[in-house]
Design a protein around this motif. Structure first.
Motif, mmCIF file in Angstrom:
data_model
loop_
_atom_site.group_PDB
_atom_site.id
_atom_site.type_symbol
_atom_site.label_atom_id
_atom_site.label_comp_id
_atom_site.label_asym_id
_atom_site.label_seq_id
_atom_site.Cartn_x
_atom_site.Cartn_y
_atom_site.Cartn_z
ATOM 1 N N ALA A 1 49.632 36.587 55.628
ATOM 2 C CA ALA A 1 48.957 35.285 55.569
ATOM 3 C C ALA A 1 48.343 35.012 54.205
ATOM 4 O O ALA A 1 47.551 34.088 54.057
ATOM 5 C CB ALA A 1 47.875 35.224 56.648
ATOM 6 N N ALA A 2 48.691 35.841 53.217
ATOM 7 C CA ALA A 2 48.182 35.681 51.850
ATOM 8 C C ALA A 2 46.666 35.876 51.757
ATOM 9 O O ALA A 2 46.009 35.255 50.925
ATOM 10 C CB ALA A 2 48.595 34.329 51.254
ATOM 11 N N LEU A 3 46.120 36.759 52.596
ATOM 12 C CA LEU A 3 44.697 37.083 52.418
ATOM 13 C C LEU A 3 44.481 37.791 51.079
ATOM 14 O O LEU A 3 43.377 37.802 50.543
ATOM 15 C CB LEU A 3 44.189 37.948 53.584
ATOM 16 C CG LEU A 3 44.223 37.282 54.965
ATOM 17 C CD1 LEU A 3 43.551 38.164 56.013
ATOM 18 C CD2 LEU A 3 43.578 35.901 54.950
ATOM 19 N N GLY A 4 45.563 38.359 50.532
ATOM 20 C CA GLY A 4 45.482 38.926 49.185
ATOM 21 C C GLY A 4 45.163 37.855 48.150
ATOM 22 O O GLY A 4 44.448 38.109 47.172
ATOM 23 N N ALA A 5 45.676 36.641 48.361
ATOM 24 C CA ALA A 5 45.353 35.538 47.442
ATOM 25 C C ALA A 5 43.904 35.099 47.624
ATOM 26 O O ALA A 5 43.229 34.700 46.668
ATOM 27 C CB ALA A 5 46.301 34.363 47.686
ATOM 28 N N LEU A 6 43.422 35.185 48.871
ATOM 29 C CA LEU A 6 42.011 34.866 49.126
ATOM 30 C C LEU A 6 41.116 35.867 48.389
ATOM 31 O O LEU A 6 40.103 35.480 47.779
ATOM 32 C CB LEU A 6 41.741 34.901 50.639
ATOM 33 C CG LEU A 6 40.314 34.638 51.093
ATOM 34 C CD1 LEU A 6 39.842 33.244 50.681
ATOM 35 C CD2 LEU A 6 40.206 34.786 52.619
ATOM 36 N N MET A 7 41.499 37.146 48.417
ATOM 37 C CA MET A 7 40.736 38.143 47.648
ATOM 38 C C MET A 7 40.768 37.799 46.158
ATOM 39 O O MET A 7 39.765 37.913 45.461
ATOM 40 C CB MET A 7 41.298 39.550 47.895
ATOM 41 C CG MET A 7 40.983 40.113 49.266
ATOM 42 S SD MET A 7 41.743 41.734 49.592
ATOM 43 C CE MET A 7 40.858 42.817 48.453
ATOM 44 N N GLY A 8 41.946 37.364 45.688
ATOM 45 C CA GLY A 8 42.053 36.991 44.277
ATOM 46 C C GLY A 8 41.128 35.827 43.935
ATOM 47 O O GLY A 8 40.454 35.827 42.898
ATOM 48 N N ALA A 9 41.065 34.841 44.817
ATOM 49 C CA ALA A 9 40.198 33.681 44.581
ATOM 50 C C ALA A 9 38.733 34.102 44.555
ATOM 51 O O ALA A 9 37.909 33.491 43.858
ATOM 52 C CB ALA A 9 40.433 32.635 45.664
ATOM 53 N N LYS A 10 38.421 35.163 45.294
ATOM 54 C CA LYS A 10 37.036 35.637 45.335
ATOM 55 C C LYS A 10 36.705 36.578 44.182
ATOM 56 O O LYS A 10 35.578 37.050 44.067
ATOM 57 C CB LYS A 10 36.782 36.373 46.664
ATOM 58 C CG LYS A 10 36.757 35.455 47.875
ATOM 59 C CD LYS A 10 36.418 36.204 49.140
ATOM 60 C CE LYS A 10 36.181 35.234 50.283
ATOM 61 N NZ LYS A 10 35.099 34.269 50.018
ATOM 62 N N ASN A 11 37.708 36.889 43.351
ATOM 63 C CA ASN A 11 37.522 37.884 42.286
ATOM 64 C C ASN A 11 37.197 39.251 42.874
ATOM 65 O O ASN A 11 36.459 40.033 42.276
ATOM 66 C CB ASN A 11 36.406 37.460 41.327
ATOM 67 C CG ASN A 11 36.934 37.147 39.946
ATOM 68 O OD1 ASN A 11 37.969 37.677 39.550
ATOM 69 N ND2 ASN A 11 36.220 36.307 39.217
ATOM 70 N N LEU A 12 37.732 39.500 44.068
ATOM 71 C CA LEU A 12 37.495 40.763 44.772
ATOM 72 C C LEU A 12 38.759 41.610 44.638
ATOM 73 O O LEU A 12 39.746 41.383 45.331
ATOM 74 C CB LEU A 12 37.179 40.473 46.242
ATOM 75 C CG LEU A 12 36.886 41.673 47.141
ATOM 76 C CD1 LEU A 12 35.611 42.390 46.704
ATOM 77 C CD2 LEU A 12 36.768 41.228 48.602
ATOM 78 N N LYS A 13 38.726 42.547 43.733
ATOM 79 C CA LYS A 13 39.925 43.337 43.434
ATOM 80 C C LYS A 13 40.254 44.322 44.550
ATOM 81 O O LYS A 13 41.423 44.614 44.812
ATOM 82 C CB LYS A 13 39.696 44.086 42.110
ATOM 83 C CG LYS A 13 40.827 44.995 41.666
ATOM 84 C CD LYS A 13 42.059 44.220 41.242
ATOM 85 C CE LYS A 13 43.117 45.161 40.649
ATOM 86 N NZ LYS A 13 44.439 44.497 40.569
ATOM 87 N N ALA A 14 39.228 44.832 45.215
ATOM 88 C CA ALA A 14 39.489 45.855 46.241
ATOM 89 C C ALA A 14 38.291 46.027 47.150
ATOM 90 O O ALA A 14 37.162 45.637 46.815
ATOM 91 C CB ALA A 14 39.815 47.198 45.584
#
Ligand code: SF4
Length: 427
Positions: A178-191
């Motif tokens: 679901a592209a939650l990885g892109a949501l992490m990117g938008a949050k500047n949350l690398k890991a």
């Protein structure tokens, strides 16, 4: 909620750079499970929340109790979507000391969240910005001095907020379709890095342990993907991947082992760990292999492509679908094809029916059944914290697992009650 969870809910405000623990809402009679997360998601919708949590039995002696979850607004659909935390990430999520983690807002600079033994730290991630998920996993583990840390991370594709992004779990592709990885990117949350050595209390520990042990003799102990998905492609995935298979690996507490480690940089028969440094890949998502296999790829070419996608932080299922029609063999050409992938791509199944449209559960693995039945399996799986694939394919009686919730947490659950929990959360 006194049993099977400990610690409060953690609220992480990325914009302010703060973490705060808040008490668990007693209204959640089954604890901070997925329906409770859906309620939190709606309540904090204006902060674009990303929520991590686990199920009642996650991290215990219950069979296949590996499952945790990530919940956030999918950049593809705009609606809430759930991605599984399997392997050892779900169990470590619970043992990290936080029952649920709500991450709000966006960080002004790159950070990663480090949860360990009831302590939460936001760590500067500028040193690992731009790194792929394999490098990120190694860097976080080295920085924290512990090789057993579970690392949920994004690669350059997530940082670029591509609709094809997916978070990885350690080195391997996840079920984030679901592209939650892109949501992490938008949050500047690398890991999000997880490690904990906590103990989980059951209401009646002896009864709980005895009941879980009593289930073991009746459970399958199968390996590979084919046991769960009869008729997967021509000759099945096992036969296709066979020449490259090195070993099979289970997730936490699962008596089966479907994750399939393939070697293509050294002989799969080599058992020692003193060979080449990166001998191959663990195939964790059979739908990706199916797309490539049915597109005419060789097992080696397909495995190299899945590795490149997992490293870059591309959803291996949707990415495989995108490149499946043009089989490649040369490593350089494969790397270039993966690098050229751009979103959006629909999450879709290989031939056959997929799950109900518009649901919150994505196509992590090809379902053993479809539509309403798959939805029902997923709901039970996430509340229990038990792998949905195992629940659907192992033949385990769902009632036996639901009954474990009595000695575990003193709550009686049935399928109707679980449906009500989700209906109420989404009301
Ligand atoms: S059935 Fe496969 S994916 Fe599910 S818990 Fe077991 S090993 Fe993991």
């Amino acid at each position: 909620m006194d049993f099977m969870y400990y610690g409060d809910i953690l609220v992480v405000d990325l914009e302010a750079g703060t973490t705060e623990e808040v008490e668990i809402d007693e209204a959640w009679e089954a604890g901070p499970v997925l329906p409770a997360a859906l309620e939190l998601f709606d309540k904090h919708a204006q902060d674009d929340p990303l929520i991590f949590g686990s199920g009642i039995l996650t991290g215990t002696t219950a069979p296949a109790s590996c499952l945790g979850f990530a919940l956030g607004a999918s950049p593809i659909t705009g609606g809430p979507a759930v991605a599984p935390l399997n392997l050892f990430a779900g169990a470590e999520m619970k043992l990290s000391g936080f029952s649920m983690v709500l991450i709000k807002g966006n960080s002004p600079g790159p950070v990663y969240l480090w949860l360990h033994d009831g302590v939460a730290d936001l760590v500067d991630a500028s040193r690992i910005t731009g790194k792929d998920t394999w490098q990120t996993c190694d860097a976080v583990r080295d920085e924290m001095g512990e090789q057993l840390i579970q690392v949920i991370s994004i690669g350059p594709v997530g940082e670029a907020k591509s609709d094809l992004a997916s978070f990885s779990i350690n080195y391997w592709g996840s079920g984030d379709n679901a592209a939650l990885g892109a949501l992490m990117g938008a949050k500047n949350l690398k890991a999000v890095a997880l490690r904990g050595l906590g103990m989980i209390d059951a209401e009646d520990p002896e009864e709980f342990y005895n009941r879980t042990m009593g289930l073991l003799p009746g459970l399958p102990s199968e390996k590979s993907f084919d046991w769960a998905f009869e008729g997967l492609g021509e000759g099945g995935l096992d036969a296709w991947l066979g020449p490259l298979v090195h070993r099979y690996r289970s997730c936490f507490a699962c008596p089966c082992a479907c994750n399939t480690f393939v070697k293509y940089n050294e002989d799969p028969a080599v058992m020692g760990s003193d060979g080449v440094q990166e001998p191959g890949l663990m195939v964790t998502n059979p739908a990706a292999a199916l797309w490539l296999g049915q597109g005419g790829w060789s097992p080696e070419g397909a495995s190299r492509a899945m590795e490149a996608m997992a490293r870059a932080g591309v959803d291996v299922v949707r990415g495989s679908r995108e490149i499946s029609a043009e089989p490649l063999e040369a490593p350089g050409e494969i790397a270039a094809a993966v690098e050229a992938l751009t979103g959006p791509a629909e999450a879709a199944w290989p031939p056959g029916e997929g799950p109900a449209e518009g649901g919150i559960f994505g196509p992590w693995t090809p379902p053993s059944s479809s539509g309403d039945r798959w939805l029902e399996v997923n709901r039970a799986a996430y509340v229990l914290g038990v792998c949905p694939l195992f629940l659907a394919a192992s033949g385990v009686e769902r009632e036996d697992l639901l009954e474990l919730c009595v000695p575990a947490a003193g709550i009686k659950l049935d399928a109707g009650g679980i449906k009500e929990m989700f209906d109420r959360a989404r009301a």
